[in-house]
Design a protein around this motif. Structure first.
Motif, short mmCIF file in Angstrom:
data_model
loop_
_atom_site.label_atom_id
_atom_site.label_comp_id
_atom_site.label_asym_id
_atom_site.label_seq_id
_atom_site.Cartn_x
_atom_site.Cartn_y
_atom_site.Cartn_z
N THR A 175 0.84 -1.17 0.00
CA THR A 175 0.00 0.00 0.00
C THR A 175 0.89 1.23 0.00
O THR A 175 1.87 1.28 0.72
N GLN A 176 0.53 2.19 -0.78
CA GLN A 176 1.27 3.44 -0.84
C GLN A 176 0.50 4.51 -0.07
O GLN A 176 -0.71 4.41 0.09
N PRO A 177 1.18 5.55 0.39
CA PRO A 177 0.50 6.60 1.14
C PRO A 177 -0.68 7.23 0.40
O PRO A 177 -1.56 7.78 1.02
N ASP A 204 -2.94 5.55 -1.53
CA ASP A 204 -4.02 4.60 -1.77
C ASP A 204 -5.25 4.97 -0.95
O ASP A 204 -5.15 5.55 0.13
N THR A 251 -5.36 3.62 2.62
CA THR A 251 -4.42 4.36 3.46
C THR A 251 -4.98 5.74 3.78
O THR A 251 -4.93 6.18 4.94
N ALA A 309 1.63 0.74 4.36
CA ALA A 309 2.08 1.94 3.65
C ALA A 309 3.45 2.40 4.12
O ALA A 309 4.20 3.01 3.35
#
Length: 141
Positions: free
Chosen positions: A7-9, A11, A14, A136
């Protein structure tokens, strides 16, 4: 075959978690304002309002925007800000409640209000350790 996704910041999962964290920090600040307002009313009406109550109420209210700013930076991808929020939201409730339990330092109503404010920070601590934000921000060395 199982796939692993990171997960990226940015998403949605997130960001939903960060929305919850922002709401909790806002609630912490709102309760802090109520505490300080209550101390002011108590002082104005001639009831007990010690310097400890004034100073601590003001400090905790002043800390809320700083924590909020760290949350915003973390939501933009700053691991350093995320780690600070996670650490602070874990230590602060323990410290606040621990000081309130010292006999005679503050009246029970004050301790209860301060305890209520810590519930919001506990929510931050739980959310920042949840799966969405842990994915994340994997541990950095």
């Amino acid at each position: 075959m199982a796939t692993t996704t990171t997960t990226q910041p940015g998403d949605s999962r997130t960001q939903a978690a960060f929305d919850t964290v922002r709401k909790c920090v806002t609630l912490f600040g709102a309760v802090g304002a109520i505490v300080l307002g209550t101390v002011a009313v108590m002082a104005f009406t001639g009831h007990e309002a010690t310097p400890f109550m004034w100073i601590r109420g003001a400090i905790l209210l002043a800390v809320a925007p700083l924590i909020y700013r760290m949350v915003v930076r973390a939501s933009q991808g700053s691991y350093k800000a995320f780690d600070r929020v996670r650490t602070l939201s874990t230590i602060a409730p323990i410290a606040i409640i621990g000081v309130d339990l010292i006999p005679g330092i503050c009246p029970p109503w004050y301790a209860v209000l301060q305890g209520l404010s810590t519930l919001a920070l506990v929510g931050v601590a739980v959310t920042t350790r949840g799966s969405a934000l842990s994915a994340a921000f994997p541990k950095q060395k």
